[in-house]
Motif scaffolding. Structure first.
Motif, PDB file in Angstrom:
ATOM      1  N   ILE A 194      -1.961  -3.790  -6.381  1.00 53.09           N
ATOM      2  CA  ILE A 194      -3.210  -3.836  -7.576  1.00 53.09           C
ATOM      3  C   ILE A 194      -4.472  -3.108  -6.717  1.00 53.09           C
ATOM      4  N   GLN A 195      -4.730  -3.594  -5.540  1.00 52.25           N
ATOM      5  CA  GLN A 195      -6.233  -2.455  -5.321  1.00 52.25           C
ATOM      6  C   GLN A 195      -5.277  -1.456  -4.859  1.00 52.25           C
ATOM      7  N   ARG A 196      -4.467  -1.333  -4.235  1.00 52.60           N
ATOM      8  CA  ARG A 196      -4.543   0.586  -3.701  1.00 52.60           C
ATOM      9  C   ARG A 196      -3.702   1.201  -4.750  1.00 52.60           C
ATOM     10  N   SER A 197      -3.239   0.412  -6.038  1.00 57.77           N
ATOM     11  CA  SER A 197      -2.877   1.242  -7.747  1.00 57.77           C
ATOM     12  C   SER A 197      -4.886   1.780  -8.352  1.00 57.77           C
ATOM     13  N   VAL A 213       1.051  -1.252  -0.173  1.00 61.39           N
ATOM     14  CA  VAL A 213      -0.278   0.100  -0.022  1.00 61.39           C
ATOM     15  C   VAL A 213       0.552   0.980  -0.276  1.00 61.39           C
ATOM     16  N   ILE A 214       1.933   1.112   0.777  1.00 64.02           N
ATOM     17  CA  ILE A 214       2.806   2.513   1.355  1.00 64.02           C
ATOM     18  C   ILE A 214       3.402   2.367  -0.351  1.00 64.02           C
ATOM     19  N   THR A 215       3.478   1.330  -1.161  1.00 60.97           N
ATOM     20  CA  THR A 215       4.282   1.243  -2.064  1.00 60.97           C
ATOM     21  C   THR A 215       3.874   2.214  -3.585  1.00 60.97           C
ATOM     22  N   ALA A 216       2.533   1.329  -3.618  1.00 62.80           N
ATOM     23  CA  ALA A 216       1.233   2.007  -4.727  1.00 62.80           C
ATOM     24  C   ALA A 216       1.327   3.814  -4.259  1.00 62.80           C
ATOM     25  N   GLY A 217       1.456   4.274  -2.532  1.00 63.17           N
ATOM     26  CA  GLY A 217       1.229   5.384  -2.879  1.00 63.17           C
ATOM     27  C   GLY A 217       2.305   5.972  -3.362  1.00 63.17           C
ATOM     28  N   LEU A 218       3.155   5.903  -3.404  1.00 67.32           N
ATOM     29  CA  LEU A 218       4.625   6.639  -4.285  1.00 67.32           C
ATOM     30  C   LEU A 218       4.031   6.726  -5.287  1.00 67.32           C
ATOM     31  N   VAL A 219       2.939   6.548  -6.293  1.00 67.89           N
ATOM     32  CA  VAL A 219       2.758   7.488  -7.431  1.00 67.89           C
ATOM     33  C   VAL A 219       1.407   8.264  -7.346  1.00 67.89           C
ATOM     34  N   THR A 220       1.918   9.405  -8.022  1.00 69.04           N
ATOM     35  CA  THR A 220       0.726  10.372  -8.168  1.00 69.04           C
ATOM     36  C   THR A 220      -0.314   9.709  -9.554  1.00 69.04           C
ATOM     37  N   ARG A 221      -1.081  10.089  -9.231  1.00 72.03           N
ATOM     38  CA  ARG A 221      -1.696   9.300 -11.314  1.00 72.03           C
ATOM     39  C   ARG A 221      -2.852  10.955 -11.183  1.00 72.03           C
ATOM     40  N   GLU A 222      -3.109  10.894 -12.409  1.00 83.91           N
ATOM     41  CA  GLU A 222      -3.883  12.607 -13.184  1.00 83.91           C
ATOM     42  C   GLU A 222      -4.160  11.051 -14.286  1.00 83.91           C
ATOM     43  N   VAL A 223      -5.689  11.691 -14.604  1.00 84.89           N
ATOM     44  CA  VAL A 223      -6.051  11.397 -16.232  1.00 84.89           C
ATOM     45  C   VAL A 223      -6.541  12.343 -17.088  1.00 84.89           C
ATOM     46  N   ARG A 224      -6.510  13.044 -17.905  1.00 85.80           N
ATOM     47  CA  ARG A 224      -6.434  14.336 -18.806  1.00 85.80           C
ATOM     48  C   ARG A 224      -7.246  13.602 -20.143  1.00 85.80           C
TER      49      ARG A 224
END
Length: 215
Positions: free
Chosen positions: A174-177, A4-15
């Motif tokens: 995968i759930q966190r992602s 969960v922490i590792t997946a949280g290292l990614v910031t995500r955006e949709v354009r």
């Protein structure tokens, strides 16, 4: 590794956008790595190092050349500006999309931030079923492999990564992602309930083995 922490290292955006007059959707991911920009660039572009965290690659890795990832996408190198950015087409079967990777010094000393931008033609049916997670979760797994390789200095075991999605840590990652990509979809204007339902289908897609799906 806490998934969960590792997946949280990614910031995500949709354009939302257009290309040649046709609607597109773009997933954007950022993650910082504790290494120099030159080292991260080499890990991303060296045909010797790419297989250590991703997939074997062949072809001409120069502007105008074609590349092929083993068992995955291929395409054309459209732009390369070392050690800052490169852009390629991402061709899988008859589907063509566009990938751009950019690097810049991170706020913390010695680290480098990677920006991944993947633009694809908008398919309402596919988007409605899976949302941005169909592409975004796959890239998150790639960014995970890159981080594991850079942290250890050792190639990531392909057998471990191949079974990671069915492990408890893999499912949690995968759930966190997928939840993060659902939030990004809502931020871009998607209906919250539909985005969560699409995320649930994405999680099932990534965490269900062919044997389980057929039983």
């Amino acid at each position: 590794m806490d998934p969960v922490i590792t997946a949280g290292l990614v910031t995500r955006e949709v354009r939302r956008g257009t290309r040649d007059g046709a609607p597109t959707r773009t997933v954007v991911a950022h993650r910082s790595y504790p290494t120099s920009q030159s080292d991260l660039w080499d890990a991303l572009t060296s045909p010797d190092r790419i297989p250590r965290w991703f997939l074997p690659v062949s072809g001409d890795l120069e502007v105008g050349g074609r590349y092929q990832l083993e068992g995955n996408a291929g395409g054309v190198v459209e732009r390369c500006e070392p050690p800052h950015s490169f852009a390629v087409t991402w061709e899988f079967g008859e589907m063509v999309s566009w990938l751009r990777i950019s690097l810049a010094p991170a706020a913390t000393g010695g680290a480098t931030t990677l920006e991944l931008v993947h633009e694809a033609p908008f398919d309402p049916g596919m988007w409605g079923e899976f949302g941005p997670g169909a592409v975004g979760v796959g890239w998150d797994l790639g960014l995970l492999g890159l981080g594991l390789y850079l942290d250890s200095g050792k190639p990531v075991d392909p057998e471990i990564m191949a079974s990671f999605h069915t492990s408890p840590d893999g499912a949690a990652y995968i759930q966190r992602s997928a939840a993060g990509w659902a939030d990004a979809a809502v931020g871009s204007g998607d209906d919250p309930e539909s985005a969560q339902e699409a995320a649930a289908r994405t999680i099932a897609f990534y965490t269900t083995t062919p044997e389980d799906a057929g039983s």
